[in-house]
Design a protein around this motif. Structure first.
Motif, short mmCIF file in Angstrom:
data_model
loop_
_atom_site.label_atom_id
_atom_site.label_comp_id
_atom_site.label_asym_id
_atom_site.label_seq_id
_atom_site.Cartn_x
_atom_site.Cartn_y
_atom_site.Cartn_z
N VAL A 50 1.43 -1.17 -0.22
CA VAL A 50 0.09 0.04 0.36
C VAL A 50 0.83 1.32 -0.46
N ILE A 51 1.90 1.75 0.86
CA ILE A 51 3.03 2.47 1.37
C ILE A 51 3.73 2.84 -0.50
N PHE A 52 4.39 1.91 -0.83
CA PHE A 52 4.95 1.67 -1.97
C PHE A 52 3.72 2.44 -3.47
N GLY A 53 1.91 1.49 -3.22
CA GLY A 53 2.13 1.80 -4.92
C GLY A 53 1.21 3.39 -4.27
N LEU A 111 2.75 0.78 -16.05
CA LEU A 111 3.13 -1.16 -15.56
C LEU A 111 4.60 -0.34 -14.96
N MET A 112 5.24 0.04 -15.71
CA MET A 112 6.90 0.10 -15.23
C MET A 112 6.58 0.62 -13.55
N ARG A 113 6.56 1.33 -13.77
CA ARG A 113 5.56 2.14 -12.11
C ARG A 113 5.29 0.79 -11.17
N ILE A 114 4.64 0.26 -11.83
CA ILE A 114 4.05 -0.60 -10.88
C ILE A 114 4.36 -2.15 -10.47
N LEU A 115 4.99 -2.42 -11.99
CA LEU A 115 6.10 -3.85 -11.43
C LEU A 115 7.45 -3.21 -10.47
N ALA A 162 -1.40 -6.63 -6.75
CA ALA A 162 -2.79 -6.52 -6.82
C ALA A 162 -3.19 -5.12 -5.80
N VAL A 163 -2.34 -5.07 -5.08
CA VAL A 163 -2.87 -4.26 -3.80
C VAL A 163 -1.74 -2.90 -4.40
N ILE A 164 -0.55 -3.18 -4.99
CA ILE A 164 0.02 -1.48 -5.45
C ILE A 164 -0.95 -0.91 -6.79
N THR A 165 -1.33 -2.36 -7.27
CA THR A 165 -2.18 -1.34 -8.48
C THR A 165 -3.14 -0.84 -8.00
N LEU A 166 -4.02 -1.15 -6.88
CA LEU A 166 -5.27 -0.97 -6.16
C LEU A 166 -4.78 0.14 -4.57
N SER A 167 -3.85 0.64 -4.34
CA SER A 167 -3.21 1.69 -4.20
C SER A 167 -3.36 3.02 -5.47
N ALA A 168 -2.39 2.75 -6.60
CA ALA A 168 -2.27 4.26 -7.37
C ALA A 168 -3.61 3.92 -8.09
N VAL A 169 -4.86 3.24 -7.84
CA VAL A 169 -6.17 3.67 -8.61
C VAL A 169 -6.46 5.15 -7.51
N ILE A 170 -6.01 4.87 -6.11
CA ILE A 170 -7.19 4.89 -5.38
C ILE A 170 -6.89 6.05 -5.15
N LEU A 225 -6.65 -7.17 -14.61
CA LEU A 225 -6.10 -5.82 -15.90
C LEU A 225 -7.64 -5.07 -15.43
N GLY A 226 -8.95 -4.71 -15.33
CA GLY A 226 -9.80 -4.19 -15.10
C GLY A 226 -9.45 -3.32 -14.36
N LEU A 227 -8.44 -3.25 -12.81
CA LEU A 227 -8.10 -2.23 -12.07
C LEU A 227 -7.47 -1.18 -12.96
N PHE A 228 -6.20 -2.26 -13.97
CA PHE A 228 -4.90 -1.68 -14.56
C PHE A 228 -5.75 -0.49 -15.82
N CYS A 229 -7.10 -0.52 -16.16
CA CYS A 229 -7.77 0.05 -17.33
C CYS A 229 -8.07 0.63 -16.79
N LEU A 230 -9.12 0.98 -15.19
CA LEU A 230 -9.39 1.89 -14.39
C LEU A 230 -7.99 3.01 -13.63
N LEU A 231 -7.44 2.09 -13.74
CA LEU A 231 -6.16 2.97 -13.47
C LEU A 231 -5.32 3.78 -14.89
#
Length: 274
Positions: free
Chosen positions: A81-84, A112-116, A163-171, A259-265
């Motif tokens: 969560v912190i890094f996401g 994608l590169m930021r998340i990875l 998954a958690v990092i992607t969700l964190s980035a979205v929020i 993929l749905g989360l990433f598309c939302l991001l």
């Protein structure tokens, strides 16, 4: 503007994600905190076990590994969560994102590169925690917790981290970092609890009697990656168990929901004024 995928550019973005955390001293601070927590948690668990067993309440020695790895998984979720939250938000706040988007670079490559990159940081901390835990168990209890099943646990934990990092980035795109951290932790808790509540039965069974809490739980369970299930799966593997999981359903579900989360991001990021 012409866009072309250049591996060197993508690699530079990936490594820059790690380097910027090093420059901010975040990785160093978390590394030291990680070491401290592992030794404190180990001492705390030993103290509780000794106290309970001296009173002849129950034998908890065999449960030490399970508790230890459960706490490690929680800590890695917090790190995700912190890094996401930081991986995209910090670029927006510093103006780096606008500079990068002025280059011939597709936005989803950048995301994608930021998340990875963030996932690599968290994965490194998890791997370090496993190695330290294995050494601690070997030195204090004489048991070897580092077996072949740990490899499977590493893979499952990586799925959780991404998954958690992607969700964190979205929020994080809609609120400040502190609020994003709190909201993501709450969301992860809801998803994890929903996974535990609904994983055993199919959807039609749960639709028989709906209430507000169940609707929220089913939404979290079916529309988001099942981080609670994968985290439990990883904990089971490192403690020598063989959790039962329907790979033919769970892996595609994870892929589609991620993929749905990433598309939302990507959609929310495209609407940002850079």
């Amino acid at each position: 503007m012409q866009y072309s995928v250049q591996p060197s550019v993508l690699y530079a973005l990936y490594t820059n994600t790690i380097k910027k955390e090093i420059r901010s001293k975040t990785i160093i601070f978390v590394f030291l905190l990680n070491l401290g927590l592992i030794f404190v948690v180990n001492s705390g668990i030993d103290l509780v076990i000794k106290s309970v067993e001296e009173q002849n309440l129950m034998n908890l020695s065999g449960q030490k590994a399970a508790v230890f790895y459960f706490l490690i998984n929680i800590w890695c979720t917090v790190l995700s969560v912190i890094f996401g939250v930081d991986c995209i938000k910090s670029d927006l706040e510093s103006g780096v994102a606008s500079v990068l988007m002025a280059q011939p670079l597709r936005r989803w490559w950048y995301l994608l590169m930021r998340i990875l990159g963030a996932a690599t940081i968290v994965f490194g901390h998890y791997l370090l925690s496993l190695l330290l835990a294995g050494i601690i168990f070997y030195l204090t209890d004489g048991t070897n917790q580092l077996n072949l099943q740990v490899i499977g646990a590493l893979g499952a934990t990586l799925l959780v981290n991404i998954a958690v990092i992607t969700l964190s980035a979205v929020i994080s795109l809609s609120v400040n970092k502190l609020v994003a951290f709190i909201m993501t932790m709450v969301a992860c808790t809801i998803i994890s609890l929903s996974n535990q509540a609904f994983i055993a039965d199919d959807l039609m069974y749960h639709l028989k009697s709906l209430g507000l809490a169940k609707v929220v739980g089913l939404t979290a369970h079916y529309l988001f990656p099942r981080i609670g299930m994968w985290s439990t799966f990883a904990s089971g593997l490192v403690t020598g168990k063989t959790p039962v999981i329907n790979y033919m359903w769970e892996l595609p579900h994870y892929g589609v929901t991620l993929l749905g989360l990433f598309c939302l991001l990507a959609f929310l990021f495209s609407r940002k004024e850079l």
